[in-house]
Design a protein around this motif. Structure first.
Motif, PDB file in Angstrom:
ATOM      1  N   GLY A 135       0.805  -1.213   0.000  1.00 31.00           N
ATOM      2  CA  GLY A 135       0.000   0.000   0.000  1.00 31.00           C
ATOM      3  C   GLY A 135       0.842   1.269   0.000  1.00 31.00           C
ATOM      4  O   GLY A 135       0.296   2.366  -0.180  1.00 31.00           O
ATOM      5  N   CYS A 136       2.178   1.141   0.195  1.00 27.70           N
ATOM      6  CA  CYS A 136       3.060   2.318   0.201  1.00 27.70           C
ATOM      7  C   CYS A 136       3.951   2.363  -1.034  1.00 27.70           C
ATOM      8  O   CYS A 136       4.926   3.110  -1.074  1.00 27.70           O
ATOM      9  N   GLU A 137       3.621   1.551  -2.045  1.00 29.24           N
ATOM     10  CA  GLU A 137       4.502   1.467  -3.215  1.00 29.24           C
ATOM     11  C   GLU A 137       4.513   2.751  -4.042  1.00 29.24           C
ATOM     12  O   GLU A 137       5.498   3.038  -4.735  1.00 29.24           O
ATOM     13  N   SER A 138       3.458   3.525  -3.994  1.00 22.79           N
ATOM     14  CA  SER A 138       3.380   4.721  -4.843  1.00 22.79           C
ATOM     15  C   SER A 138       4.244   5.869  -4.343  1.00 22.79           C
ATOM     16  O   SER A 138       4.455   6.856  -5.056  1.00 22.79           O
ATOM     17  N   LEU A 139       4.769   5.753  -3.140  1.00 23.27           N
ATOM     18  CA  LEU A 139       5.591   6.832  -2.569  1.00 23.27           C
ATOM     19  C   LEU A 139       7.033   6.661  -3.011  1.00 23.27           C
ATOM     20  O   LEU A 139       7.578   5.555  -2.966  1.00 23.27           O
ATOM     21  N   ASP A 140       7.646   7.765  -3.429  1.00 21.48           N
ATOM     22  CA  ASP A 140       9.037   7.722  -3.889  1.00 21.48           C
ATOM     23  C   ASP A 140      10.022   8.171  -2.825  1.00 21.48           C
ATOM     24  O   ASP A 140      11.158   7.713  -2.796  1.00 21.48           O
ATOM     25  N   ALA A 147       7.052   6.851   7.146  1.00 24.07           N
ATOM     26  CA  ALA A 147       5.836   7.272   7.831  1.00 24.07           C
ATOM     27  C   ALA A 147       4.660   6.385   7.446  1.00 24.07           C
ATOM     28  O   ALA A 147       3.840   6.008   8.301  1.00 24.07           O
ATOM     29  N   CYS A 148       4.570   6.019   6.168  1.00 23.77           N
ATOM     30  CA  CYS A 148       3.474   5.163   5.701  1.00 23.77           C
ATOM     31  C   CYS A 148       3.551   3.780   6.344  1.00 23.77           C
ATOM     32  O   CYS A 148       2.540   3.234   6.804  1.00 23.77           O
ATOM     33  N   MET A 149       4.766   3.213   6.430  1.00 23.16           N
ATOM     34  CA  MET A 149       4.939   1.891   7.018  1.00 23.16           C
ATOM     35  C   MET A 149       4.585   1.903   8.509  1.00 23.16           C
ATOM     36  O   MET A 149       3.878   1.010   9.000  1.00 23.16           O
ATOM     37  N   SER A 150       5.044   2.907   9.245  1.00 25.11           N
ATOM     38  CA  SER A 150       4.753   2.980  10.678  1.00 25.11           C
ATOM     39  C   SER A 150       3.247   3.112  10.918  1.00 25.11           C
ATOM     40  O   SER A 150       2.696   2.484  11.832  1.00 25.11           O
TER      41      SER A 150
END
Length: 239
Positions: A135-140, A147-150
């Motif tokens: 779900g965090c793949e779109s972030l570069d 932050a997305c993973m936490s």
């Protein structure tokens, strides 16, 4: 009889003239006395300026320019004489190290040694390329991925952790269970450890963390490496 006076003999008529003459004489005398100076002859001689002596004291020193000496002549190089070897002994013959094509061993296939060296896990705060949670793949940006993973791991734990277990154990107030685990080179969760106020709460924390999905592994210098992650689970028990 009254004495008769000769009007010509009356001196009061010339009083002003005599007064003026006396003042002039006094002023001239005072002027002469003021301008009159005397000098001590010995002191005058001692203080007399000697131009010769002053010239000697204030004479400018002469600066001598040191001439550059020519560099020393180089010494003659030592003469090396070649002496013929007159010993009758013969030199040992050296074996040739050349290899003929017939002696080359053909290798069918080169097998690379597996890289079994253990790699120390890198803390999550210092990893160059953070593991990517689904779900965090779109972030570069790396910080945005952290932050997305936490955030997603916190939501995952909140939905699945059994907070009622603390009430069954008779605990009260705010409780904390600290979970430590690693995300290996393949993105799987390994080496899960827990520390909390009760053994059952530690086991519950381990159970929930082991349910985390497989992630894209973290990378250090472009190579997958294990990543160490720590997260606290805080929950409050209402009495």
């Amino acid at each position: 009889m009254k004495p008769k006076k000769n009007p010509k003999a009356d001196l009061r008529k010339k009083t002003v003239l005599f007064l003026q003459i006396g003042l002039i004489v006094v002023l001239l005398f005072s002027y002469v006395m003021i301008n009159l100076k005397t000098y001590d002859q010995k002191q005058a001689k001692a203080e007399q300026w000697d131009p010769v002596e002053m010239t000697e004291e204030e004479a400018i020193p002469i600066t001598k320019v040191q001439e550059d000496l020519p560099p020393p002549k180089p010494k003659d190089p030592p003469v090396i004489e070649l002496i013929e070897d007159e010993s009758p002994e013969t030199e040992d013959e050296m074996e040739s190290t050349e290899t003929s094509l017939d002696d080359i061993v053909e290798v069918d296939e080169i097998i690379e040694a597996p890289d079994d060296d253990p790699v120390e896990p890198v803390p999550f705060e210092f990893i160059e390329d953070v593991p990517i949670f689904p779900g965090c793949e779109s972030l570069d940006d790396n910080e945005e991925r952290k932050a997305c993973m936490s955030e997603k791991i916190s939501r995952f734990i909140t939905k699945r952790f059994n907070t009622g277990l603390g009430e069954d154990l008779g605990l009260s107030g705010i409780n904390r269970v600290t979970i430590m685990f690693e995300i290996d080179k393949n993105g799987d969760v390994k080496n899960v450890k827990a520390r909390g106020p009760h053994k059952l709460l530690e086991e519950e924390g381990k159970r929930v963390i082991k349910l985390l999905p497989t992630m894209e592994p973290g990378k250090q210098r472009g190579k997958p490496v294990p990543v160490r992650y720590t997260i606290p689970i805080n929950f409050k028990i209402q009495n």
